[in-house]
Design an enzyme around this catalytic site. Sequence first.
Site, PDB file in Angstrom:
ATOM      1  N   SER A  22       0.796  -1.229   0.000  1.00  0.00           N
ATOM      2  CA  SER A  22       0.000   0.000   0.000  1.00  0.00           C
ATOM      3  C   SER A  22       0.831   1.282   0.000  1.00  0.00           C
ATOM      4  O   SER A  22       0.290   2.367  -0.079  1.00  0.00           O
ATOM      5  CB  SER A  22      -0.974   0.000   1.177  1.00  0.00           C
ATOM      6  OG  SER A  22      -0.266   0.206   2.368  1.00  0.00           O
ATOM      7  N   LYS A  52      -6.449   3.879   9.011  1.00  0.00           N
ATOM      8  CA  LYS A  52      -5.486   4.794   8.376  1.00  0.00           C
ATOM      9  C   LYS A  52      -5.996   6.228   8.437  1.00  0.00           C
ATOM     10  O   LYS A  52      -5.237   7.165   8.715  1.00  0.00           O
ATOM     11  CB  LYS A  52      -5.250   4.386   6.924  1.00  0.00           C
ATOM     12  CG  LYS A  52      -4.374   3.156   6.794  1.00  0.00           C
ATOM     13  CD  LYS A  52      -4.193   2.792   5.351  1.00  0.00           C
ATOM     14  CE  LYS A  52      -3.220   1.629   5.208  1.00  0.00           C
ATOM     15  NZ  LYS A  52      -3.097   1.195   3.830  1.00  0.00           N
TER      16      LYS A  52
END
Length: 798
Positions: free
Chosen positions: A692, A735
């Site tokens: 990611s 996140k």
Amino acid sequence: MKKSNSETENLLETIALDLSHDFPLLALRDALVTPGSSTRILVGREASQNALKASHLYHDLLLLALQKDPDKESVEPEDLPKVGVLAHVQSVMPMPNGCWRVLVEGVVIVDLINTELLKDQNYLSAKILLRSYDSVDRSLLKLVSTEGVHLFEQYVNAQNISVEILSEIESKKDVFSKYLAMLPYIRVSAQQKQQVLEEKSLDEFCKRVNAYLQAALDVEGVVEHVRDDVQQKMQQNQKDWFIGEQIRMLQNELSDGDTDEVEKLVQKVKAKHFSKAIQEKLDEEFGRMRLMQPASPEYAVSRNFIDWFLAMPFGVYTDTALDLKKVKKKLDADHFGLDKVKDRILEYIAVLKQTNAENKAPIICLVGPPGVGKTTLVRSIAESLGRNYARVTLGGVRDEAEIRGHRRTYIGSMPGRFIQALRHAKCMNPVILLDEIDKMGNDYRGDPASAMLEILDPELNSDFTDHFMEVGFDFSKVLFIATANSEETIPAALEDRMEVVRLPGYYPHEKLSIAKDYLVPRVLKNCGVTDSETIVFNDESIQTILKEYTREAGVRELERQIETIVRKRVKETLMGKSGKLKLTPKLVEKYLGVPRFMGNRLPKPGHCGVITGLAWTSVGGEILLIETKLLSGRGHLLLTGKLGDVMKESAQIALSLVRERLQRFGVDPAIVRKTDIHIHVPEGAVPKDGPSAGIALTLSLLSAFTRTPVSPDIAFTGEVSLSGDLLPIGGLNEKALAALDAGVKTLYLPTQNEKDVVELPAPAKKGLKIHTKEHIDELIAILFPQAKKKTAAKAKKD
Ligand SMILES: Nc1ncnc2c1ncn2[C@@H]1O[C@H](COP(=O)(O)OP(=O)(O)OP(=O)(O)O)[C@@H](O)[C@H]1O
């Protein structure tokens, strides 16, 4: 080499013919060789070895004489007796230590004449005369010898000597030969035997031997007597012990029965009305216990076994009325928010109620970072259902025996954790929390996960057999709820049987509410502060604690810090300080010390090559900075910060994408060959992996090559393909939380994550400007406007 008997006889004839010359002489320290017997002797002294060598010149004949003082090393003629034995050397074998092992056979008794030391050859030698023993009185000799043979017979019997020797002696024709044959068997010293050889007449010779035999038999008689005595005493002792033991047992029988522990246990077991299988098992154990000494370790094992059965809550079931409203009320009272999770739990309980088949529903597994309330939620569920609660910690469990129990053959063995949990819960239908199911291991001691499967499987768990208890237990009425920090590490077979419910972590506004409405009141109560007005935490002070003293997805640390302040204040009050405490950020610092975290964690703006990325870990979301530095070199790509393989590959892809695009910025792509590229991801010691960070890596490289800084309050998360497409990522909730917490203002994501954006809570959507993009060139166009204008679609075609 061994010589044959006929050879020895020939030698005797030779000696008889020629007695005029000297024979080499070997002094013996403590052995006497008599005619007709073979003996092994060890020869180590130089003079003796020389004598042995010289014997070769005399048909291997050698004189043997017993030295008067066995300790004397160098023997002179005066150290030797006047009588010795002429012997025949049969074999010589050198030993590793320098000695010789010599087999000699006595031939004849001789008088030693003129014994002298041959100085130049360094050995002793002597002339000889064959020694003869005459009888003075023949009739007396007959009597003496008859008695001797008789004594010898007794001696042979007493000493357990082979009786064959008796027939050998009988076969000898004359008295002298008989006595010579007896002599080696009589256990007297070599000096005593020497005295026999030195006797003048045959009568005296025989009498001395008879005397030795008689003395030995007398001693034997005394020994026999002593032996009998000892044996008698021992038997008496044994008898005494045995009678004592019987008396003790009879006394036990006669006592009022209180002392008989086994019988007491039998009564207790009877009162429990166990099932037939258990009763039989315990009866068997009682049978064994009755034969054991109460002090023995085996008795303690058996006793422990019975105690476990007595302590188990067989047949005890708490009220199982499933009142949904009550459950909801309790969950809301104990935990702020978590609406989705609470709903999911209520649905689960509703289905249980509806189907009335508690053992068929999949097990709920609450997954989330530490301190988000998983454990306390399960406790609330148990309370709201009116069930008892027990916890089985599975973190670090590697041994199957921890689940199934140890076999009873080991001293100190115990049942497995599930039986222990039932005992602890005091009922057969408790709520059992399977804590840290993701941290279970397996090694050579077995796979605990497979044992767990048996307990959790609705088809099998109604008859789970623990190794220690050895009978089946019904776990089908137990309500299992598991917790884990990370879904990835839950053993696959177990995960298959569970329904995962995620608790993602709290946003600052949620933490504020939890602190105000739950943590502060709870801490005040626990610390004995009854009046909530005495210590007041306003929003500002709680926010200061949150920002400057905690960094977590849950609220455990927050609770701890609040507790520290309250504790310190209580201490002050008890030491005389009065008045109410209204906390301000300044006072928070006074109580908690220097702030641990200052402001947001983003770097200062203006650094080329530094990009803000985002990561997901089992303890929540994290800010992940990517730094790139270009150094003149040879095109090496250096990656530091404990990057995993997938992340390293992302860096390679990023570099390829950047090389392809450098020309657009007026940078010669050949520069890559002359540059060493160093990519670092702090914090260096923490392992990082996953795809990611692809976008952030690409932008970091581009920022470094084009010398264009990117604002650190813009964060990026997403994978990039080699063609530049942006691919979706997981853990967006965590996140976004970390981004907001760190002071990020703008967040760029792959378009495919739009569905997750919709689900983000309002504060995240409000605090962050979230943009989604499909291709890396769209992002490049925004962040690096100096690039020659090319649309993303066109770039794709290139
Ligand atoms: N939503 C909430 N409302 C009220 N209190 C909460 C909430 N979430 C957590 N807490 C409190 O936070 C503390 C820590 O929670 P808990 O021990 O249940 O965490 P956990 O998720 O089980 O952590 P771990 O994974 O480390 O076991 C508890 O005192 C709990 O009451």
